[in-house]
Motif scaffolding. Sequence first.
Motif, PDB file in Angstrom:
ATOM      1  N   SER A 150       0.824  -1.212   0.000  1.00  0.00           N
ATOM      2  CA  SER A 150       0.000   0.000   0.000  1.00  0.00           C
ATOM      3  C   SER A 150       0.857   1.261   0.000  1.00  0.00           C
ATOM      4  O   SER A 150       0.434   2.317  -0.452  1.00  0.00           O
ATOM      5  CB  SER A 150      -0.912   0.019   1.224  1.00  0.00           C
ATOM      6  N   ARG A 155       3.610   7.128   1.896  1.00  0.00           N
ATOM      7  CA  ARG A 155       3.819   6.902   0.459  1.00  0.00           C
ATOM      8  C   ARG A 155       4.038   8.239  -0.252  1.00  0.00           C
ATOM      9  O   ARG A 155       3.318   9.205  -0.052  1.00  0.00           O
ATOM     10  CB  ARG A 155       2.591   6.205  -0.123  1.00  0.00           C
ATOM     11  N   HIS A 173      -2.302   3.925   9.377  1.00  0.00           N
ATOM     12  CA  HIS A 173      -2.271   3.183   8.117  1.00  0.00           C
ATOM     13  C   HIS A 173      -3.537   3.467   7.310  1.00  0.00           C
ATOM     14  O   HIS A 173      -4.643   3.490   7.862  1.00  0.00           O
ATOM     15  CB  HIS A 173      -2.157   1.681   8.374  1.00  0.00           C
ATOM     16  N   THR A 175      -5.152   1.716   5.103  1.00  0.00           N
ATOM     17  CA  THR A 175      -6.010   0.604   4.669  1.00  0.00           C
ATOM     18  C   THR A 175      -6.324  -0.384   5.777  1.00  0.00           C
ATOM     19  O   THR A 175      -7.476  -0.716   6.024  1.00  0.00           O
ATOM     20  CB  THR A 175      -5.338  -0.157   3.502  1.00  0.00           C
ATOM     21  N   HIS A 215       0.904  -0.198  -4.554  1.00  0.00           N
ATOM     22  CA  HIS A 215      -0.483  -0.178  -5.054  1.00  0.00           C
ATOM     23  C   HIS A 215      -1.363   0.363  -3.929  1.00  0.00           C
ATOM     24  O   HIS A 215      -1.840  -0.398  -3.084  1.00  0.00           O
ATOM     25  CB  HIS A 215      -0.888  -1.605  -5.451  1.00  0.00           C
ATOM     26  N   PRO A 216      -1.562   1.685  -3.872  1.00  0.00           N
ATOM     27  CA  PRO A 216      -2.207   2.295  -2.706  1.00  0.00           C
ATOM     28  C   PRO A 216      -3.654   1.883  -2.478  1.00  0.00           C
ATOM     29  O   PRO A 216      -4.158   1.980  -1.353  1.00  0.00           O
ATOM     30  CB  PRO A 216      -2.104   3.800  -2.985  1.00  0.00           C
ATOM     31  N   GLN A 217      -4.346   1.409  -3.508  1.00  0.00           N
ATOM     32  CA  GLN A 217      -5.752   1.023  -3.322  1.00  0.00           C
ATOM     33  C   GLN A 217      -5.908  -0.302  -2.574  1.00  0.00           C
ATOM     34  O   GLN A 217      -6.990  -0.607  -2.076  1.00  0.00           O
ATOM     35  CB  GLN A 217      -6.462   0.930  -4.679  1.00  0.00           C
ATOM     36  N   SER A 218      -4.872  -1.102  -2.520  1.00  0.00           N
ATOM     37  CA  SER A 218      -4.878  -2.385  -1.792  1.00  0.00           C
ATOM     38  C   SER A 218      -6.021  -3.292  -2.222  1.00  0.00           C
ATOM     39  O   SER A 218      -6.651  -3.961  -1.398  1.00  0.00           O
ATOM     40  CB  SER A 218      -4.953  -2.147  -0.273  1.00  0.00           C
ATOM     41  N   HIS A 221      -3.912  -7.893  -4.458  1.00  0.00           N
ATOM     42  CA  HIS A 221      -3.152  -8.265  -3.261  1.00  0.00           C
ATOM     43  C   HIS A 221      -1.786  -8.851  -3.564  1.00  0.00           C
ATOM     44  O   HIS A 221      -0.928  -8.861  -2.677  1.00  0.00           O
ATOM     45  CB  HIS A 221      -3.990  -9.198  -2.394  1.00  0.00           C
TER      46      HIS A 221
END
Length: 361
Positions: A150, A155, A173, A175, A215-218, A221
Amino acid sequence: MRRVIILGSTGSIGVQALDVIRANPERFEVVGLVAGTNREALDAQAAEFGVADTGLGVTDAEQIVRDVEADVVLNGITGSVGLGPTLATLAAGRTLALANKESLIVGGDLVKDAAEPGQIVPVDSEHSAIAQALRSGTAGEVSRLVLTASGGPFRGRSRESMHGVTPREALAHPTWDMGLVVTTNSATLVNKGLEVIEAHLLFDVAYADIEVTVHPQSVVHSMVEFVDGSTIAQASPPDMRLPISLGLDWPSRVAGVGVPIDWTASHAWTFEPLDESAFPAVALAKQVGRAGGSFPAVFNAANEQAVAAFHSGRIGFLDIVDTVQRVVDAHEMPSDVVTIESLAEAESWARATADALIAKA
């Protein structure tokens, strides 16, 4: 009916596992529960699920794993103290649903040698995703593993901009809702470094063929790239109950455990390269993993000491990985033969060395 023992039952993984079991009483039966120190919460869980065999701490965990008949043991303990219960689970012939990555990383070949083929099922969302994707081809057809990260709360920030980061900021965090150590490790990306080592040990893929992408949207996976150029990705909204359910009954899927992606809506997923100058923990973890032996144990133990020091105000955020690097650089393996005793000695040395460095900071 799968008989389940949950280690770390009052933590995040344990609580979510009980959510899965509560919703599927015809499929799972809880036969053992072990918590860290929270006896009140443990007793409440035992009363709800009708569990007679409960315990507190690692010693109780190992005894319950040995003595209670079960099909699967979910190891959701945090930290390298989970190694004993991991080895006890494997020796007892139970399926090990492994959320305690540190026990595999620290134990390395000891754990791998103790496990029968297929006995360890990963519960980390990234490794569960890889395990699912690997079913699309043979081992010889795998080109690369791609772990997604993430990026944590920092980030896109430079190393210089992270001077003065507070513990509260590090725990924010974007997510996942995790414990103090794992959330901090996600902020430093030490967690992703540990997951690279874990991926190598679980799937026998060379470190040169394991990559990390941010991949910030998580939602994706992790991914497996195959030799023909195709990439198989596992995607789902971030919810640990999905990989937990697979760990409890691999390879069967549990209906309704997660909410699927709404494909009638618009989505934008992005992938960014990892900034190794700002987040050097992944490169350090690969160095440690290649060195093998007791080096991963030293890496993990030094990090645990540094994280504790950060949250008590004794060092800064950037000092966490810097301290780990210095401890790793100072480590010399006494022997190529790794035993539980030698790993314990290496961990003790690493903690003492880290503490000495922290005291001088």
